[in-house]
Write an enzyme that holds these catalytic residues in place. Structure first.
Site: not given
Length: 534
Positions: A26, A28, A33, A51, A137
């Site tokens: 992942g 962002g 991640v 993370k 979120d």
């Protein structure tokens, strides 16, 4: 220096060098991640999601370490070594809801699974809101799928504890899910989480992103704020769910439901206010009004109103206290209650609230045993008795017309446009209104199930011969209940089970069932409450 124990982690003295880094799972704007494994065994945990946060705020860690809920991803450890800031979280190989829907958007998911995921996401949000934490979120990519289809929410990079009613920040969530007030003034609140949750409900139902794959986000945001634009809800979405989604999307944050109310809607329940000493006996619908027959009166609710904390009005009779009310039906735009006492069996006819007509008490002739159920059309009233009889009265004067002997004791009765529907516990029996002695057809129930309450679903087409049937059923030898819909199949020339409207009730001990003109389905339990379904 590495730190982890001060965050109450089950993994102590963990360092960056203790980890093996694998694929990125992942990314962002401020973090990546990765899946990691441990060079040594740590408390039975084989792998984790690491993370790597570029601009770490201790808020995220401090909030995360206080949370302990089965539907929230667990914080395993926090590592801080110089410029490196790692948050270790539970790992799942199944990805997020977004990943699940993106792999095969055409793949349908069962109603049971959709409801499960919506409920679990709601329970997580309820847990946060109880602790005065707003997530900020909520979206499908932050809802992770674990074994046995368990859903957990994650990514607390934007989460905040709030003081008062809202929190303000320049950091924002994803535009598709953001409430209008956030675009205007960055004012986050519990209602802004609810708005985003409404978008999540839509996504679970449609398996598509809110507003689709449109990229003109600035134009859409303008429309959301200035013109009240919202995503289209597919026609396949159940009406009660569409109603809930629209409530979550209200422009005024104060008009959005809280998460507790949202969960009740997802479960299909919404309690009406019933006083403890007023045990509900039965109920019926008249237009959009729901009448609940109780111990000493009849409470009438307006189902078009959001607040059902108190009835619209009460129907009472001076002689009511001496009688045991058994059932209620709508008769010629009035409410008619069948009641018994030591001195007789009576029908009480209550006028509508705005009528000047007085309450009538009508003796039920040729009825020497308890009368326990009643139904009517515009010509006759039909009363069922404990003696396996149907007493038929003429309207409008309620004079005795006929008495019909039955083969078995009935659980309930209803009158449709053409037929009279009898509930014989393990099967439903249709008889023509012109000849109640003759059975037209029978509707067997699924094996192992019995019917507690039944009625014809109101239809706008009175010419339709076989109207849909709604039945509240319980399971033998199990505390399990469900509401089923049966529809006529012309090819098979019989009623078939077409839809399970609601299932998962813990106790099938129902006394009554009603459907109002606005689609509200209400059930009376054998406890001091009534619930309504949309």
């Amino acid at each position: 220096m590495a730190t982890s124990s001060r965050y109450s982690s089950p993994i102590h003295d963990l360092k960056f060098a203790d980890l093996n880094f694998h694929e990125t799972i992942g990314e962002g704007g401020c973090s990546t991640v990765s899946r990691v494994t441990f060079k040594k065994k740590y408390h039975g945990i084989k792998e984790a999601a690491a993370k790597n946060v570029l601009n770490l705020r201790k808020d995220e860690v401090l909030i995360f370490e206080q949370l302990n809920h089965e539907n929230i991803v667990k914080l395993l450890a926090f590592i801080e070594e110089g410029p490196i800031h790692l948050i270790l979280l539970e790992y799942t190989p199944f990805g997020s809801l977004y990943d699940y829907f993106s792999k095969d958007p055409s793949k349908a998911i069962s109603k049971k699974l959709a409801k499960k995921w919506a409920t679990e996401a709601g329970l997580a949000l309820h847990y946060l809101h109880q602790r005065n934490v707003i997530h900020r979120d909520i979206k499908s990519s932050n809802c992770l799928i674990f074994p046995v289809d368990l859903l957990k929410i994650s990514d607390f990079g934007l989460a905040r504890e709030i003081e008062g009613s809202h929190a303000t920040s320049s950091e924002k969530g994803t535009w598709r899910y953001m409430a209008p007030e956030i675009h205007n003034a960055s004012r986050f609140s519990k209602p802004s989480d609810i708005y985003a949750f409404g978008m999540l409900l839509l996504e679970i139902q449609s398996r598509e992103l809110p507003f689709g794959e449109k990229n003109e986000w600035q134009f859409i945001v303008y429309k959301v704020v200035s013109e009240g634009l919202r995503p289209d809800i597919p026609h396949s979405c159940p009406k009660r769910l569409a109603r809930l989604i629209h409530l979550c999307w209200k422009a005024d944050p104060k008009k959005r439901p809280d998460i507790e109310t949202v969960l009740m809607h997802i479960e299909g329940t919404f309690p009406l206010h019933i006083k403890p000493d007023q045990r509900p006996q039965a109920l019926c619908a008249l237009d959009h009004y729901l009448a609940v027959c109780m111990k000493h009166n009849v409470a009438v609710y307006d189902t078009q109103k959001e607040d059902l904390s108190r009835p619209e009005f009460l129907l009472q009779s001076p002689n009511w206290i001496d009688h045991n009310p058994r059932d209620i039906a709508s008769v010629l735009n009035t409410f008619c209650v069948v009641a018994t006492s030591t001195c007789g069996r009576y029908l009480y006819q209550f006028p509508c609230a705005m009528s000047t007509q007085e309450t009538r008490r009508i003796p039920i002739q040729d009825c020497w045993t308890d009368a326990y159920c009643v139904t009517a059309n515009d010509k006759v009233v039909v009363v069922g008795t404990v003696d396996k009889e149907l007493i038929i009265l003429n309207l409008p004067d309620f004079t005795f017309l006929n008495k019909i002997k039955l083969q078995s004791w009935l659980q309930g009765i209803d009158m449709g446009p053409h037929f009279c529907l009898l509930n014989d516990q393990d099967k439903l029996i249709l008889r023509h209104q012109s000849d109640l002695n003759k059975t037209v057809t029978e509707v067997p129930l699924p094996t192992g199930w019995y019917c507690r309450a039944v009625l014809f679903q109101p239809t706008s087409n009175d010419e339709e011969m076989f109207a849909p049937i709604v039945a509240v059923c319980g399971k033998y030898d199990a505390e399990e209940g469900r509401i089923d819909k049966y529809e006529w199949d012309d090819k098979k020339n019989m009623y078939i089970l077409s839809e399970c409207i609601q299932d998962g009730f813990p106790d099938p001990a129902y006394r009554g069932l009603a459907i109002t003109s606005d689609g509200c389905i209400a059930i009376s339990f054998d406890v001091d409450s009534v619930i309504r379904l949309y």
